[in-house]
Design a protein around this motif. Sequence first.
Motif, mmCIF file in Angstrom:
data_model
loop_
_atom_site.group_PDB
_atom_site.id
_atom_site.type_symbol
_atom_site.label_atom_id
_atom_site.label_comp_id
_atom_site.label_asym_id
_atom_site.label_seq_id
_atom_site.Cartn_x
_atom_site.Cartn_y
_atom_site.Cartn_z
ATOM 1 N N VAL A 7 45.980 -15.636 22.927
ATOM 2 C CA VAL A 7 45.198 -16.574 22.032
ATOM 3 C C VAL A 7 43.525 -16.408 22.297
ATOM 4 O O VAL A 7 43.560 -16.753 23.664
ATOM 5 N N GLU A 8 42.753 -16.200 21.650
ATOM 6 C CA GLU A 8 41.181 -16.345 21.982
ATOM 7 C C GLU A 8 40.913 -17.664 22.019
ATOM 8 O O GLU A 8 41.097 -18.523 21.423
ATOM 9 N N PRO A 9 40.484 -18.050 23.426
ATOM 10 C CA PRO A 9 40.164 -19.266 23.607
ATOM 11 C C PRO A 9 39.350 -20.240 22.897
ATOM 12 O O PRO A 9 39.449 -21.356 22.574
ATOM 13 N N ASP A 10 38.229 -19.582 22.510
ATOM 14 C CA ASP A 10 37.400 -20.318 21.659
ATOM 15 C C ASP A 10 37.443 -20.391 20.128
ATOM 16 O O ASP A 10 37.444 -21.498 19.527
ATOM 17 N N SER A 11 38.012 -19.487 19.619
ATOM 18 C CA SER A 11 38.322 -19.274 18.059
ATOM 19 C C SER A 11 39.745 -19.800 17.618
ATOM 20 O O SER A 11 40.103 -20.548 16.766
ATOM 21 N N GLY A 12 40.672 -20.017 18.909
ATOM 22 C CA GLY A 12 42.127 -20.053 18.683
ATOM 23 C C GLY A 12 42.806 -19.408 17.930
ATOM 24 O O GLY A 12 44.065 -19.275 17.520
ATOM 25 N N ASP A 13 42.484 -18.088 17.607
ATOM 26 C CA ASP A 13 43.006 -17.089 16.986
ATOM 27 C C ASP A 13 43.967 -16.398 17.899
ATOM 28 O O ASP A 13 43.660 -15.933 18.936
ATOM 29 N N VAL A 14 45.081 -16.055 17.153
ATOM 30 C CA VAL A 14 46.133 -15.036 17.741
ATOM 31 C C VAL A 14 45.798 -13.523 17.805
ATOM 32 O O VAL A 14 45.493 -13.154 16.515
ATOM 33 N N VAL A 15 45.355 -13.016 18.933
ATOM 34 C CA VAL A 15 44.543 -11.757 18.656
ATOM 35 C C VAL A 15 45.646 -10.477 19.139
ATOM 36 O O VAL A 15 45.468 -9.396 18.880
ATOM 37 N N ASP A 16 46.565 -10.818 19.754
ATOM 38 C CA ASP A 16 47.653 -9.728 19.854
ATOM 39 C C ASP A 16 49.052 -10.398 20.355
ATOM 40 O O ASP A 16 49.105 -11.712 20.819
ATOM 41 N N ILE A 17 50.040 -9.720 20.191
ATOM 42 C CA ILE A 17 51.605 -9.908 20.494
ATOM 43 C C ILE A 17 51.958 -8.599 21.377
ATOM 44 O O ILE A 17 51.966 -7.670 20.894
ATOM 45 N N VAL A 18 52.264 -9.069 22.640
ATOM 46 C CA VAL A 18 52.818 -7.921 23.547
ATOM 47 C C VAL A 18 54.332 -8.251 23.737
ATOM 48 O O VAL A 18 54.610 -9.072 24.198
ATOM 49 N N THR A 19 55.206 -6.895 23.411
ATOM 50 C CA THR A 19 56.472 -7.204 23.880
ATOM 51 C C THR A 19 56.684 -6.846 25.296
ATOM 52 O O THR A 19 56.380 -5.822 25.758
ATOM 53 N N VAL A 20 57.304 -7.832 25.836
ATOM 54 C CA VAL A 20 57.670 -7.682 27.286
ATOM 55 C C VAL A 20 59.079 -7.464 27.860
ATOM 56 O O VAL A 20 59.423 -6.223 28.200
ATOM 57 N N GLY A 21 59.975 -8.289 27.552
ATOM 58 C CA GLY A 21 61.586 -8.126 28.191
ATOM 59 C C GLY A 21 62.008 -9.544 27.451
ATOM 60 O O GLY A 21 61.542 -10.130 26.645
ATOM 61 N N ASN A 22 63.359 -9.442 27.742
ATOM 62 C CA ASN A 22 64.311 -10.420 27.098
ATOM 63 C C ASN A 22 64.085 -11.684 27.891
ATOM 64 O O ASN A 22 64.283 -11.833 28.978
#
Length: 749
Positions: free
Chosen positions: A184-199
């Motif tokens: 999340v971009e802290p100033d705007s609050g926009d979700v800028v990316d989703i990263v797949t990590v693990g279970n």
Amino acid sequence: MVLAIVSTGGGSRIGLVDADAAVRVGANGKDLVKQVAVGAGPARAVAGGGAVWTSNTVDGTVSRIDTRTGNVQTIAVGNSPAGLAFGNGQLWVADAEGRNLSQVDPRTGKIVRAIGVGNGPSGVAFGFGAVWVTNSVDGTLVRVDPVAGVVRKKISVGAGPGAVAAGAGGVWVALPAAGSVVRVEPDSGDVVDIVTVGNDPVALAAGAKGVWVANAQDGTVTRIAPESDAKLWSMPVGAAPSGLAVDGDNVWVAVAGSGELVRLDGDGHVLRTIEVGNAPAATAVTPDGVWVTTLASAGTHRGGTLRLETSELSECRCIDPAVAWEAAEWQLLNLIYDGLVAYRRVGGSGGSTLVGDLARMVPRATPDGRNYVFRLRAGVRYSDGTRVRATDVRRSMERLYAVNENRPPPFYGSIVGAAACARAPARCDLSRGIVADDAAGTVAFHLTTPDPEFLYKLALPFAFVVPGASPMAVARSRRPLAGTGPYRIDGFVPARELRLVRNSRFRVFAPAARPDGFPDRIVARLSDGIGDQIRAVVSGRADVAGGFSAPTSGPFLVDAANLGQLRVAPFGSTEFFFLNTHVPPFDDLRVRRAVNLAVDRSRLATLSRGPQAARPTCQILPPGFPGYRPYCPYTLNPSAAGTWTAPDVGRALRLVAGSGTQGMRVTVWSDGDRRRIAGYFASVLRALGYRAEVRVVDQKVYYDTIGDSRRRAQAGPNAWIRDYTSAGNFIVQLFSCSSFVPGNAALTV
């Protein structure tokens, strides 16, 4: 309150660490040198203000460890403290069972204020001039102004957010069910990316060189590059990593399953492994060194027989998940059987999150909301030795309709073919609605219409998976159905006793949803009532009383000497009085409002369950439930806080006078257990000018009686216990037209 220090002295090396403790790593980075006792269940930790702070989930406290002297101060903060953060000179604590973020003054140990943030506060982080809190029930991240103490922004991030970290160019939120991390971009609050990590990502730490993620189910730590939001590597660290802390270029990992503290460098190489003994839970870095907290390891609880007293074993005198209509029965069946998905097996708000069970992950619906594809875990076996197959899922759902010929559960009607199965259960064919591929290990559900609650419904016992060859008849005591859980049925005597023993073929295949069991045997015995259950525990004849709504006042008051044995937890239920809007005087809106204003809700809470287990409310959704907001117009001096304060009898009398209904007869129906509550309600009606009386019927016929519209029952006590964690489970079942069938002997739900 300052507690005694449990320590081996200044800098000397110590052995294995006790449970419910915090221990410091020595300057050499390899020895444990100081141990102090903290509160019960120190699941989270943070450093700040010259101290290490732990949130103690079992006893509802926060412990402050002075890193210079080792003194420990314990602060009561509520029933279920969760995430912690230190910033702006203050400690910030999430209340997992409430809706609040508590601000604690580190100098005095006092709660300065409680800030409403949402339902199910879980993770907390401080950064970019703000406090960030995840709400696992609402699926939100909120930004709190630490000076004004108000929420400045609420951001939707996805289902079941947990851990949060602020740094490395963003605010990072773990979504355990999705196996991903949101930036999340802290100033705007926009979700800028989703990263797949693990279970099952359960912990995060942000540093100058990246964001580290602990994946509990995979036993790995993943590093994310902040400049590209790309996953750089995943490194195995051991079973069930639970806590992370960044120390310069290195990261410390608390590995609960192996009882170790692992140190990694920025490239994922293991620099050091330190045996802790009990289960490490959380880590914190201070100028004086690294600290780790410990919980009791699973091995310390394993073995023996658990004796359970319950007031419910089975409505049908059988033992079969397909016909499980009793709440206490669900708890026992959950030890024997599994579904495709399940709730995460943790306390607090985290337990409302769905995770993969027999399925590897919780899938997303297709864009039209009508299709879900599940991939089964490989190698899972039933207690009879046969392997779980995809076609078992379809056959289990077809069997559900076959054995509930006259009362099919109302949850799965959106599956293609389910309507025909409800009409002709013996010929149920769901092959078009549930497409199973044994070779690929996939199960695809096709719905006739979108159902946003469908995944929650698949976590119910009705959707538990049993072998495809199971008979299409209700399972009785002689031939129980095989299951995949850690226990199997060893014996069942209807209306008397259920015995469970370990399933020798069980292996932990989904730690978040299906951990191993502690006792070797479980014996559940049926009691006549909660009074007998309590007496059995107090006398030592039983270990636990299984009443999910045990009263703490009234005829079965828990003695003060035994209050230490009482455990209270939210259950997602609301008790209320129904007012029949089709029958005078309650067909007049003014009368219904008057009754709401005149009732003393604190008195009702005391009569119902007592102040420890019940709280006043003005709405149908329980506090902390999805969609819940504090709101109460039916109180003296309503305020923006939305809480009930006192009855407004004067306003109520004016409304009744305006309705012209004073003097009417009103019958308040009740079963035997709630006659005192009904009696109080009748007294309120008499005070409003009605000729009210109480009519008591047997509990076995109470709901059929009040549910039959031909009886024109005017009022009476009722309750709704959530089937699953969704506001729709209350609203649709209690207020939709489909839940009322004129002339029927009971509600259709």
